[in-house]
Design a protein around this motif. Structure first.
Motif, PDB file in Angstrom:
ATOM      1  N   ARG A  84      51.905  50.191  91.555  1.00  0.00           N
ATOM      2  CA  ARG A  84      51.637  49.253  92.639  1.00  0.00           C
ATOM      3  C   ARG A  84      52.266  49.772  93.925  1.00  0.00           C
ATOM      4  NH1 ARG A  84      53.000  43.359  90.863  1.00  0.00           N
ATOM      5  NH2 ARG A  84      50.886  42.787  91.373  1.00  0.00           N
ATOM      6  N   ILE A  85      51.541  49.726  94.998  1.00  0.00           N
ATOM      7  CA  ILE A  85      52.028  50.171  96.292  1.00  0.00           C
ATOM      8  C   ILE A  85      52.607  48.959  97.009  1.00  0.00           C
ATOM      9  CG2 ILE A  85      51.356  51.132  98.523  1.00  0.00           C
ATOM     10  CD1 ILE A  85      49.228  52.720  97.058  1.00  0.00           C
ATOM     11  N   ASP A  86      53.771  49.138  97.583  1.00  0.00           N
ATOM     12  CA  ASP A  86      54.411  48.068  98.326  1.00  0.00           C
ATOM     13  C   ASP A  86      53.540  47.738  99.535  1.00  0.00           C
ATOM     14  OD1 ASP A  86      56.063  46.341  99.675  1.00  0.00           O
ATOM     15  OD2 ASP A  86      57.828  47.637  99.589  1.00  0.00           O
ATOM     16  N   PRO A  87      53.190  46.488  99.739  1.00  0.00           N
ATOM     17  CA  PRO A  87      52.301  46.149 100.862  1.00  0.00           C
ATOM     18  C   PRO A  87      52.890  46.508 102.224  1.00  0.00           C
ATOM     19  CG  PRO A  87      52.966  44.161  99.659  1.00  0.00           C
ATOM     20  CD  PRO A  87      53.523  45.325  98.948  1.00  0.00           C
ATOM     21  N   ARG A  88      54.195  46.588 102.335  1.00  0.00           N
ATOM     22  CA  ARG A  88      54.801  46.935 103.625  1.00  0.00           C
ATOM     23  C   ARG A  88      54.571  48.398 103.975  1.00  0.00           C
ATOM     24  NH1 ARG A  88      60.601  45.022 102.011  1.00  0.00           N
ATOM     25  NH2 ARG A  88      59.799  46.007 100.158  1.00  0.00           N
ATOM     26  N   THR A  89      54.326  49.266 102.970  1.00  0.00           N
ATOM     27  CA  THR A  89      54.130  50.691 103.240  1.00  0.00           C
ATOM     28  C   THR A  89      52.677  51.115 103.029  1.00  0.00           C
ATOM     29  OG1 THR A  89      54.710  51.232 100.968  1.00  0.00           O
ATOM     30  CG2 THR A  89      56.501  51.204 102.579  1.00  0.00           C
ATOM     31  N   ARG A  90      51.767  50.170 102.886  1.00  0.00           N
ATOM     32  CA  ARG A  90      50.361  50.475 102.599  1.00  0.00           C
ATOM     33  C   ARG A  90      49.728  51.311 103.703  1.00  0.00           C
ATOM     34  NH1 ARG A  90      47.548  45.354 101.307  1.00  0.00           N
ATOM     35  NH2 ARG A  90      48.729  45.596  99.407  1.00  0.00           N
ATOM     36  N   ARG A  94      49.748  59.000 102.835  1.00  0.00           N
ATOM     37  CA  ARG A  94      50.141  59.389 101.491  1.00  0.00           C
ATOM     38  C   ARG A  94      49.913  60.886 101.317  1.00  0.00           C
ATOM     39  NH1 ARG A  94      53.206  55.541  99.846  1.00  0.00           N
ATOM     40  NH2 ARG A  94      52.290  53.529 100.177  1.00  0.00           N
TER      41      ARG A  94
END
Length: 95
Positions: A84-90, A94
Motif C-alpha cells: 500500500r502506498i501512503d496517500p501523502r506520498t502518492r 517513483r
C-alpha cells in the motif's frame, strides 16, 4: 578490577589485579622482589561470545579491506508490488 601485566627480569611476566587506573609503572616482583616494569597489553576481548567477536572482526576488516560487491543485492529489500502506498506520498515520483 583490571589485570595488569608486569615483566620481571628473572621471573618473566607477572599478572596483578588492581582497580582501573591505579597500576603503577613499576612493581616489586612477588617472587623475587626485583622491580618489574609494566607492559601495555591489549584488552582481553577474546572472552566475549562468538557473535560479538565476529562483529568486531568484520568491522575491523572493513576498515582496510572492504568487501567488493560484484552484483546487485537480491530483491528481498524491494517493495512488494501489492504494498500500500501512503496517500501523502502518492504524488511523488517513483523509481
Amino acid at each position: 578490577m583490571a589485570t595488569y601485566t608486569y615483566r620481571c627480569g628473572t621471573d618473566g611476566p607477572v599478572d596483578v589485579r588492581r582497580p582501573i587506573g591505579t597500576a603503577p609503572a613499576t612493581l616489586a616482583c612477588p617472587a623475587c622482589g626485583a622491580e618489574a616494569a609494566r607492559l601495555i597489553t591489549p584488552p582481553m576481548l577474546g572472552l566475549a561470545d562468538r557473535g560479538r567477536m565476529g562483529l568486531i572482526d568484520r568491522a575491523e576488516a572493513s576498515r582496510t579491506e572492504p568487501q567488493v560487491v560484484t552484483s546487485l543485492p537480491s530483491a528481498a529489500g524491494a517493495p512488494r508490488p501489492n504494498a500500500r502506498i501512503d496517500p501523502r506520498t502518492r504524488g511523488l515520483p517513483r523509481p
